[in-house]
Scaffold this motif. Structure first.
Motif, PDB file in Angstrom:
ATOM      1  N   GLY A   1      49.835  38.656  39.984  1.00 43.81           N
ATOM      2  CA  GLY A   1      50.548  38.607  41.256  1.00 43.81           C
ATOM      3  C   GLY A   1      49.953  39.475  42.342  1.00 43.81           C
ATOM      4  O   GLY A   1      50.537  39.604  43.423  1.00 43.81           O
ATOM      5  N   LYS A   2      48.811  40.096  42.087  1.00 43.23           N
ATOM      6  CA  LYS A   2      48.153  40.967  43.064  1.00 43.23           C
ATOM      7  C   LYS A   2      46.804  40.369  43.461  1.00 43.23           C
ATOM      8  O   LYS A   2      46.105  39.772  42.643  1.00 43.23           O
ATOM      9  CB  LYS A   2      47.917  42.371  42.476  1.00 43.23           C
ATOM     10  CG  LYS A   2      49.169  43.022  41.906  1.00 43.23           C
ATOM     11  CD  LYS A   2      50.199  43.323  42.978  1.00 43.23           C
ATOM     12  CE  LYS A   2      51.408  44.013  42.382  1.00 43.23           C
ATOM     13  NZ  LYS A   2      52.469  44.263  43.379  1.00 43.23           N
ATOM     14  N   ASN A   3      46.439  40.550  44.709  1.00 47.78           N
ATOM     15  CA  ASN A   3      45.112  40.139  45.159  1.00 47.78           C
ATOM     16  C   ASN A   3      44.047  41.119  44.685  1.00 47.78           C
ATOM     17  O   ASN A   3      44.315  42.315  44.534  1.00 47.78           O
ATOM     18  CB  ASN A   3      45.054  40.073  46.687  1.00 47.78           C
ATOM     19  CG  ASN A   3      45.657  38.796  47.224  1.00 47.78           C
ATOM     20  OD1 ASN A   3      45.824  37.809  46.504  1.00 47.78           O
ATOM     21  ND2 ASN A   3      45.993  38.812  48.506  1.00 47.78           N
TER      22      ASN A   3
ATOM     23  N   ASN B   1      41.724  34.943  44.624  1.00 45.89           N
ATOM     24  CA  ASN B   1      42.909  35.258  45.431  1.00 45.89           C
ATOM     25  C   ASN B   1      43.604  33.994  45.926  1.00 45.89           C
ATOM     26  O   ASN B   1      44.837  33.947  46.040  1.00 45.89           O
ATOM     27  CB  ASN B   1      42.526  36.142  46.614  1.00 45.89           C
ATOM     28  CG  ASN B   1      42.218  37.572  46.181  1.00 45.89           C
ATOM     29  OD1 ASN B   1      42.556  37.982  45.066  1.00 45.89           O
ATOM     30  ND2 ASN B   1      41.576  38.329  47.054  1.00 45.89           N
ATOM     31  N   GLU B   2      42.833  32.955  46.236  1.00 44.48           N
ATOM     32  CA  GLU B   2      43.426  31.688  46.671  1.00 44.48           C
ATOM     33  C   GLU B   2      44.235  31.025  45.565  1.00 44.48           C
ATOM     34  O   GLU B   2      45.114  30.203  45.832  1.00 44.48           O
ATOM     35  CB  GLU B   2      42.327  30.739  47.161  1.00 44.48           C
ATOM     36  CG  GLU B   2      41.733  31.131  48.514  1.00 44.48           C
ATOM     37  CD  GLU B   2      40.583  30.240  48.932  1.00 44.48           C
ATOM     38  OE1 GLU B   2      40.108  29.441  48.095  1.00 44.48           O
ATOM     39  OE2 GLU B   2      40.138  30.339  50.102  1.00 44.48           O
ATOM     40  N   LYS B   3      43.954  31.410  44.321  1.00 45.54           N
ATOM     41  CA  LYS B   3      44.683  30.866  43.180  1.00 45.54           C
ATOM     42  C   LYS B   3      45.809  31.799  42.720  1.00 45.54           C
ATOM     43  O   LYS B   3      46.365  31.608  41.650  1.00 45.54           O
ATOM     44  CB  LYS B   3      43.719  30.604  42.031  1.00 45.54           C
ATOM     45  CG  LYS B   3      42.691  29.525  42.342  1.00 45.54           C
ATOM     46  CD  LYS B   3      41.719  29.341  41.186  1.00 45.54           C
ATOM     47  CE  LYS B   3      40.668  28.291  41.515  1.00 45.54           C
ATOM     48  NZ  LYS B   3      39.680  28.122  40.418  1.00 45.54           N
ATOM     49  N   GLY B   4      46.115  32.809  43.521  1.00 45.66           N
ATOM     50  CA  GLY B   4      47.233  33.685  43.188  1.00 45.66           C
ATOM     51  C   GLY B   4      46.862  35.070  42.731  1.00 45.66           C
ATOM     52  O   GLY B   4      47.745  35.884  42.415  1.00 45.66           O
ATOM     53  N   GLY B   5      45.570  35.360  42.659  1.00 42.70           N
ATOM     54  CA  GLY B   5      45.141  36.699  42.287  1.00 42.70           C
ATOM     55  C   GLY B   5      45.311  36.990  40.808  1.00 42.70           C
ATOM     56  O   GLY B   5      45.239  36.100  39.956  1.00 42.70           O
TER      57      GLY B   5
END
Length: 296
Positions: free
Chosen positions: A73-75, A66-70
């Protein structure tokens, strides 16, 4: 450090699931604010120690991803539920994840927790990652089930080779009752017989058994050279302690790394003499460092 093997497996399977999601129906993934992954594990009961490590590994992986963008575009979002290390509750949890939580993927644990939910995976076509089901050919039961933990037949082969090298002529077997244990017993009997090792009928018991005096007495009377013991976490500690107290005196062949389930911390060292177990690859250093930083 061996305990962390389980956690590495979870991280790997989460990454595998991400790869699958990139190739799956875009509408399914983008229709929600997050990519939901249901974890169906025995957080209580005799499987709790395994599941605790699995959850930590998954949470660490989700945090990093998630810290890299998921994903797309979604976590990633973990939905963690306790099946109490029972087949019945594994079905209840899987049904909740599918019907209520609307998960896109699932993560599962032991063979006895996976087998009963396979009809649901097939019906709803839920891609499911597994990190600890050792039952031989379990993934052949569903096109949607994948695992990173190898079939425990591989470990059995290593133990049979060891028994042959040690010159064991006759091996007794004792097991807790379950599908995982049954496939291990079948594999050991087949592979050991091929090596001209006499394999005695398995002595079985339920996982809630507390007193092993009668069983250990029977095993003593069988006059075997060694004992193959596919016993699940929980009863295995009780069995090892009591066989030591009662002087069974046999080399014990165990199909899983006992350090991963905390046996050395739960059983006096003098009762572990003669215990031989299979070990899979150790965790990578970068993961060990990340896990240590996150959880101490």
């Amino acid at each position: 450090m061996k305990k962390i093997i389980w956690i590495v497996i979870v991280i790997v399977i989460v990454l595998v699931i991400i790869g699958v999601s990139r190739r799956s129906d875009q509408k399914m993934v983008t229709s929600t604010t997050s990519v939901k992954i249901g974890m169906n594990l025995g957080l209580t009961g005799f499987g709790a120690s395994w599941s605790e490590n699995a959850v930590k590994g998954a949470q660490l992986a989700v945090k990093e991803i998630n810290e890299k963008g998921g994903v797309l575009g979604k976590n990633l979002e973990l939905i963690i539920d306790d099946n109490h290390t029972t087949s019945k509750d594994a079905i209840t949890v899987a049904s909740k994840h599918i019907s209520v939580d609307k998960v896109q993927f699932m993560l599962t644990g032991w063979s006895d927790e996976v087998n009963p939910i396979i009809p649901l995976l097939n019906q709803y076509k839920i891609v499911t990652g597994n990190f600890s089901a050792g039952e031989t050919a379990i993934t052949k039961k569903s096109a949607y089930l994948f695992r990173t933990w190898p079939a425990d037949r591989i470990a059995v082969q290593a133990l049979v080779t060891y028994a042959k090298e040690k010159g064991y002529k006759k091996v007794a077997m004792v097991q807790s009752i379950g599908s995982w244990e049954n496939t291990l017993v079948a594999s050991f009997k087949e592979l050991a017989t091929q090596q001209e090792i006499i394999v005695l009928d398995s002595v079985s018991f339920t996982s809630d058994t507390q007193d092993f005096k009668t069983i250990i007495s029977k095993l003593k009377n069988e006059k075997a050279d060694a004992l193959f013991a596919p016993i699940t976490s929980g009863p295995v500690e009780r069995f090892l302690r009591q066989q030591g107290e009662l002087g069974l005196g046999l080399p014990i062949l165990y199909p899983v790394d006992v350090t991963g389930i905390g046996v050395p911390e739960k059983v006096p060292p003098r009762f572990l003499k003669g215990l031989v177990f299979a070990i899979y690859a150790a965790s990578k250093e970068d993961f060990v460092n990340a896990y240590t930083k996150e959880y101490g």
